[in-house]
Design a protein around this motif. Structure first.
Motif, mmCIF file in Angstrom:
data_model
loop_
_atom_site.group_PDB
_atom_site.id
_atom_site.type_symbol
_atom_site.label_atom_id
_atom_site.label_comp_id
_atom_site.label_asym_id
_atom_site.label_seq_id
_atom_site.Cartn_x
_atom_site.Cartn_y
_atom_site.Cartn_z
ATOM 1 N N VAL A 1 0.819 -1.221 0.000
ATOM 2 C CA VAL A 1 0.000 0.000 0.000
ATOM 3 C C VAL A 1 0.849 1.267 0.000
ATOM 4 N N PHE A 2 2.160 1.093 -0.013
ATOM 5 C CA PHE A 2 3.033 2.258 -0.056
ATOM 6 C C PHE A 2 3.870 2.255 -1.339
ATOM 7 N N ASP A 3 5.027 1.659 -1.315
ATOM 8 C CA ASP A 3 5.908 1.715 -2.480
ATOM 9 C C ASP A 3 5.335 1.037 -3.712
ATOM 10 N N ALA B 1 1.995 0.699 -4.307
ATOM 11 C CA ALA B 1 0.576 1.033 -4.417
ATOM 12 C C ALA B 1 0.137 1.350 -5.839
ATOM 13 N N LYS C 1 -3.548 1.168 -8.476
ATOM 14 C CA LYS C 1 -4.003 2.555 -8.485
ATOM 15 C C LYS C 1 -5.529 2.657 -8.519
ATOM 16 N N ALA D 1 2.474 4.884 8.301
ATOM 17 C CA ALA D 1 3.550 5.214 7.372
ATOM 18 C C ALA D 1 4.883 5.242 8.103
ATOM 19 N N LEU E 1 2.731 9.410 2.522
ATOM 20 C CA LEU E 1 1.273 9.373 2.454
ATOM 21 C C LEU E 1 0.721 10.255 1.335
ATOM 22 N N LYS F 1 2.274 10.707 -1.450
ATOM 23 C CA LYS F 1 2.528 9.884 -2.637
ATOM 24 C C LYS F 1 1.463 8.796 -2.745
ATOM 25 N N GLN F 2 1.132 8.176 -1.628
ATOM 26 C CA GLN F 2 0.122 7.117 -1.611
ATOM 27 C C GLN F 2 -1.245 7.645 -2.029
ATOM 28 N N ASP G 1 -2.897 6.976 -5.314
ATOM 29 C CA ASP G 1 -3.356 5.619 -5.617
ATOM 30 C C ASP G 1 -4.552 5.190 -4.787
#
Length: 400
Positions: free
Chosen positions: A185-187, A189, A193, A208, A239, A241-242, A245
């Protein structure tokens, strides 16, 4: 249908949080003075007196059930009969509402989560408890005693009620290979999308931070609730960045169940009870604690320093963690019970296994919700940490 922490507000009222931050709120490992938390010098009672005939409670939905929501779900009526204490309860929608209500002095006790409990301690709104006056305390799981979120210098400020972990849930047909990390769910994600979901609350910044603690050791994060400005900025950047997505942030468990059933969400944070319900609805999902560990929550019944009915409040504290009642509320709410004897009394004999109630090794990987303060909760004194009020402001920015 069982109730859960469904109505816990995702977005906090900024005015409440700013006020809480001003009172020096804190939640940290062990609750020691090294965190900078110096609560008012309040004393716990040494003995109980005559009950006052009533008790006024603030609670999460599903914690104080008298049969009015479901005739089959009632642990209040017997309490009233046995103690003579009439129960008046107010359901709160968020930790910040609980803090505000406790400040009025109109309530005797509250079922505070870790993102509220040390705020109440620091401000003097909650008083130390004498655990000797709560006979069922002896059977509380050791991992819930003297926690960062419910004690200071070994002094308990409440009676633990239950606990739960924030899990990673994924659609087994659409998310492959099966994830093992919060990277999903982070890098990573962007692979999903528009179908990633996350818990809608400023406290999610800690999720995070927990991920960065494992993946960016150069940040030197020790405690996801104790972030200096550099660490905090890194978590906020992750977050933001997340956010590109994210399909939907959730706070209502029914919406998350629906989103996973429809495929609108395929991966994101959840609770065990939501995972169970989602699977029961036919969705192909699994939920687990990733290799980095997880955040989580533990609720504590705390007594108001202004309690007008302290004797009835103590009777309630003992009642709600008695084995039979604690088993009932844990199953109805969807959480691991606090009383070790409750597991023998659940209607579902696999309930405590599913919720890892007695698995202390499981809980060692859970960073329970705490409220950040400027005095770093990890013991650092050479830097200031970002207080919760700033987390609230950042959360608004993260969501755009």
């Amino acid at each position: 249908m069982r109730l859960t922490r469904t109505l816990k507000a995702a977005a906090c009222a900024a005015t409440l949080v700013l006020a809480a931050g001003a009172c020096g709120s804190s939640d940290s490992g062990g609750g020691s003075s090294s965190t900078g938390l110096n609560p008012p010098d309040l004393k716990a009672p040494t003995k109980l007196g005559k009950t006052e005939g009533q008790v006024n409670l603030i609670a999460w939905a599903g914690y104080v059930e008298d049969g009015s929501n479901d005739p089959k779900v009632d642990w209040v009526s017997d309490f009233e009969k046995q103690t003579g204490c009439q129960v008046n309860s107010k359901v709160a929608a968020s930790s910040d509402e609980m803090v505000k209500l406790m400040k009025t002095g109109e309530y005797d006790a509250v079922s505070a989560s870790g993102d509220a409990s040390l705020r109440l301690i620091a401000s003097g709104d909650a008083t130390p408890v004498n655990t000797k006056l709560v006979p069922n305390y002896k059977d509380i799981f050791a991992g819930l005693k003297n926690g960062d979120w419910n004690s200071v210098d070994g002094q308990m400020y409440g009676i633990p009620h239950g606990r739960g972990a924030n899990l990673l849930m994924y659609n087994t047909q659409k998310v492959t290979p099966a994830p093992t990390s919060w990277a999903a769910v982070f890098d990573d994600a962007a692979k999903y999308k528009g179908h990633v979901t996350a818990y809608d609350s400023p406290i999610y910044i800690a999720d995070a931070a927990l991920y960065l603690k494992a993946t960016k050791p150069e940040l030197k994060i020790k405690d996801p609730y104790a972030l200096d400005q550099k660490q905090f900025d890194a978590a906020v950047a992750l977050l933001k960045k997340q956010n590109a997505d994210i399909g939907e942030y959730w706070s209502d468990y029914l919406k998350e169940v629906s989103a996973f059933k429809s495929g609108d969400s395929v991966v994101g944070t959840t609770w065990q009870v939501i995972a169970n319900l989602t699977a029961d609805e036919g969705a192909k999902v699994k939920a687990f604690v990733p290799k980095e560990g997880s955040t989580g929550w533990s609720d504590t019944w705390m007594v108001s320093a202004k309690a007008k009915h302290p004797n009835c409040a103590y009777k309630w504290l003992d009642w709600i963690v008695s084995p039979k009642v604690n088993a009932q509320v844990a199953e109805y709410f969807g959480e691991a019970p606090a009383n070790s004897k409750a597991c023998d009394l659940t209607s579902d004999k696999n309930f405590c296994t599913t919720y890892h109630a007695a698995d202390e090794n499981y809980w060692k990987n859970i960073a329970f919700w705490n409220t950040p303060i400027e005095q770093c909760l990890d013991g650092r004194t050479d830097v200031k940490c970002v207080p919760y009020a700033k987390w609230v402001q950042a959360w608004t920015e993260i969501k755009g």
